[in-house]
Design a protein around this motif. Structure first.
Motif, PDB file in Angstrom:
ATOM      1  N   ARG A  25       0.833  -0.960  -0.074  1.00 54.63           N
ATOM      2  CA  ARG A  25       0.041  -0.413   0.302  1.00 54.63           C
ATOM      3  C   ARG A  25       0.820   1.233  -0.142  1.00 54.63           C
ATOM      4  O   ARG A  25       2.080   1.393   1.076  1.00 54.63           O
ATOM      5  N   ARG A  26       0.961   1.889  -1.135  1.00 56.99           N
ATOM      6  CA  ARG A  26       1.434   3.508  -1.189  1.00 56.99           C
ATOM      7  C   ARG A  26       0.980   4.264   0.330  1.00 56.99           C
ATOM      8  O   ARG A  26      -0.245   4.443  -0.246  1.00 56.99           O
ATOM      9  N   ARG A  27       2.041   5.120   0.279  1.00 53.74           N
ATOM     10  CA  ARG A  27       1.993   6.168   1.135  1.00 53.74           C
ATOM     11  C   ARG A  27       0.967   7.153   0.701  1.00 53.74           C
ATOM     12  O   ARG A  27      -0.475   7.778   1.509  1.00 53.74           O
ATOM     13  N   VAL A  28       1.490   7.755  -0.793  1.00 55.99           N
ATOM     14  CA  VAL A  28       0.534   8.462  -1.228  1.00 55.99           C
ATOM     15  C   VAL A  28      -0.017   7.742  -2.498  1.00 55.99           C
ATOM     16  O   VAL A  28      -0.067   7.248  -3.431  1.00 55.99           O
ATOM     17  N   ARG A  29      -1.721   7.985  -2.708  1.00 60.76           N
ATOM     18  CA  ARG A  29      -2.459   7.470  -2.922  1.00 60.76           C
ATOM     19  C   ARG A  29      -2.495   8.092  -4.677  1.00 60.76           C
ATOM     20  O   ARG A  29      -1.954   8.977  -5.179  1.00 60.76           O
ATOM     21  N   GLU A  30      -2.692   6.909  -5.825  1.00 61.38           N
ATOM     22  CA  GLU A  30      -2.106   7.387  -6.826  1.00 61.38           C
ATOM     23  C   GLU A  30      -4.072   7.355  -7.604  1.00 61.38           C
ATOM     24  O   GLU A  30      -4.177   5.969  -7.604  1.00 61.38           O
ATOM     25  N   GLY A  31      -5.013   7.904  -7.231  1.00 64.06           N
ATOM     26  CA  GLY A  31      -6.159   8.394  -7.955  1.00 64.06           C
ATOM     27  C   GLY A  31      -6.276   6.767  -6.886  1.00 64.06           C
ATOM     28  O   GLY A  31      -6.610   7.149  -5.837  1.00 64.06           O
ATOM     29  N   GLU A  32      -7.568   6.149  -7.840  1.00 70.16           N
ATOM     30  CA  GLU A  32      -8.359   5.090  -7.132  1.00 70.16           C
ATOM     31  C   GLU A  32      -6.876   3.536  -7.022  1.00 70.16           C
ATOM     32  O   GLU A  32      -7.645   2.792  -6.140  1.00 70.16           O
ATOM     33  N   LEU A  33      -5.599   3.859  -6.837  1.00 71.16           N
ATOM     34  CA  LEU A  33      -4.525   2.847  -7.083  1.00 71.16           C
ATOM     35  C   LEU A  33      -4.211   2.963  -5.171  1.00 71.16           C
ATOM     36  O   LEU A  33      -3.500   3.836  -4.814  1.00 71.16           O
ATOM     37  N   ARG A  68       8.823 -14.384 -15.191  1.00 69.94           N
ATOM     38  CA  ARG A  68       8.976 -14.719 -16.392  1.00 69.94           C
ATOM     39  C   ARG A  68       8.013 -13.282 -16.758  1.00 69.94           C
ATOM     40  O   ARG A  68       7.408 -13.095 -16.269  1.00 69.94           O
ATOM     41  N   LEU A  69       8.707 -12.375 -17.998  1.00 74.15           N
ATOM     42  CA  LEU A  69       7.229 -11.496 -18.621  1.00 74.15           C
ATOM     43  C   LEU A  69       6.103 -11.852 -18.663  1.00 74.15           C
ATOM     44  O   LEU A  69       5.717 -12.296 -19.000  1.00 74.15           O
ATOM     45  N   LEU A  70       4.948 -11.266 -17.614  1.00 77.28           N
ATOM     46  CA  LEU A  70       3.789 -11.549 -17.656  1.00 77.28           C
ATOM     47  C   LEU A  70       3.156 -10.160 -19.148  1.00 77.28           C
ATOM     48  O   LEU A  70       1.901 -11.599 -19.839  1.00 77.28           O
ATOM     49  N   GLY A  71       3.097  -9.266 -19.101  1.00 74.87           N
ATOM     50  CA  GLY A  71       2.861  -8.916 -19.892  1.00 74.87           C
ATOM     51  C   GLY A  71       2.916  -7.334 -19.979  1.00 74.87           C
ATOM     52  O   GLY A  71       3.574  -6.690 -18.671  1.00 74.87           O
ATOM     53  N   GLU A  72       2.457  -6.661 -21.062  1.00 75.53           N
ATOM     54  CA  GLU A  72       2.624  -4.847 -20.590  1.00 75.53           C
ATOM     55  C   GLU A  72       1.331  -4.469 -20.993  1.00 75.53           C
ATOM     56  O   GLU A  72       0.882  -5.059 -21.053  1.00 75.53           O
ATOM     57  N   ARG A  73       1.434  -2.952 -20.901  1.00 72.78           N
ATOM     58  CA  ARG A  73       0.040  -2.336 -21.139  1.00 72.78           C
ATOM     59  C   ARG A  73       0.398  -0.224 -20.493  1.00 72.78           C
ATOM     60  O   ARG A  73       1.433  -0.203 -19.951  1.00 72.78           O
ATOM     61  N   VAL A  74      -0.167   0.298 -21.264  1.00 79.77           N
ATOM     62  CA  VAL A  74      -0.274   1.598 -20.603  1.00 79.77           C
ATOM     63  C   VAL A  74      -1.572   0.937 -19.708  1.00 79.77           C
ATOM     64  O   VAL A  74      -2.722   1.096 -19.841  1.00 79.77           O
ATOM     65  N   HIS A  75      -1.426   1.487 -18.293  1.00 76.56           N
ATOM     66  CA  HIS A  75      -1.952   1.542 -17.444  1.00 76.56           C
ATOM     67  C   HIS A  75      -3.675   2.342 -17.600  1.00 76.56           C
ATOM     68  O   HIS A  75      -2.864   3.990 -17.598  1.00 76.56           O
ATOM     69  N   PRO A  76      -4.366   2.003 -17.208  1.00 75.12           N
ATOM     70  CA  PRO A  76      -6.048   2.842 -17.646  1.00 75.12           C
ATOM     71  C   PRO A  76      -6.152   3.563 -16.727  1.00 75.12           C
ATOM     72  O   PRO A  76      -6.589   4.883 -16.739  1.00 75.12           O
ATOM     73  N   LYS A  77      -5.134   3.703 -15.240  1.00 81.28           N
ATOM     74  CA  LYS A  77      -5.868   4.775 -13.788  1.00 81.28           C
ATOM     75  C   LYS A  77      -4.806   5.653 -14.349  1.00 81.28           C
ATOM     76  O   LYS A  77      -4.844   7.170 -14.199  1.00 81.28           O
ATOM     77  N   THR A  78      -3.850   5.325 -14.283  1.00 80.07           N
ATOM     78  CA  THR A  78      -2.210   6.782 -14.138  1.00 80.07           C
ATOM     79  C   THR A  78      -1.547   7.045 -15.858  1.00 80.07           C
ATOM     80  O   THR A  78      -1.105   7.630 -15.880  1.00 80.07           O
ATOM     81  N   GLY A  79      -1.987   5.987 -16.986  1.00 83.98           N
ATOM     82  CA  GLY A  79      -1.678   6.133 -18.178  1.00 83.98           C
ATOM     83  C   GLY A  79       0.069   6.191 -18.428  1.00 83.98           C
ATOM     84  O   GLY A  79       0.283   6.501 -19.603  1.00 83.98           O
TER      85      GLY A  79
END
Length: 138
Positions: A25-33, A68-79
């Motif tokens: 759990r991040r100390r500073v929230r990233e939007g909904e994250l 192993r690398l599972l995958g990559e994407r542009v995160h929908p919440k952070t860009g």
């Protein structure tokens, strides 16, 4: 230019030990994250897998090795460009090693993931967790 072009990618470690996956759990929230996997920026000259291993040690004090690398994407919440790496714990006990960034760590059971991440996980990560933890789901 978008944020994805100007900021380094983020690498996340998906660490399963026994019947649980490590979340922080991040100390500073990233939007909904709020709860997420150990993660951080990929440094120059570093692979996504190497960054996942380094970030896990820095944030949670746990030594892991990348599987192993599972995958990559542009995160929908952070860009941000995100890479997800399956990792195995090698040594240490997960704890808040970087108190500036984190305020808690938790080993989460398969059927509890939706409570920590209500908006759902990236499909390849969910598939990996279903595969390795699915038999433990209630």
């Amino acid at each position: 230019m978008t944020e994805t072009d100007t900021k380094p990618g983020i690498s996340a470690a998906i660490i399963v030990q026994g019947s649980r996956v490590l979340m922080v759990r991040r100390r500073v929230r990233e939007g909904e994250l709020m709860w997420q996997f150990p993660a951080g920026a990929i440094e120059a000259g570093e692979t996504a897998e190497e960054a996942a291993v380094r970030e896990t040690l820095e944030e949670a004090g746990l030594t892991v090795k990348a599987s192993r690398l599972l995958g990559e994407r542009v995160h929908p919440k952070t860009g941000r460009l995100m890479s997800y790496t399956a990792c195995e714990a090698v040594s240490g006990e997960a704890h808040v090693a970087d108190a500036d960034e984190l305020d808690a760590v938790a080993w989460v059971a398969h059927d509890e993931i939706k409570e920590y991440v209500p908006y759902g996980l990236f499909e390849p990560v969910q598939e990996h967790l279903d595969e390795v933890l699915g038999s433990d789901a209630s």
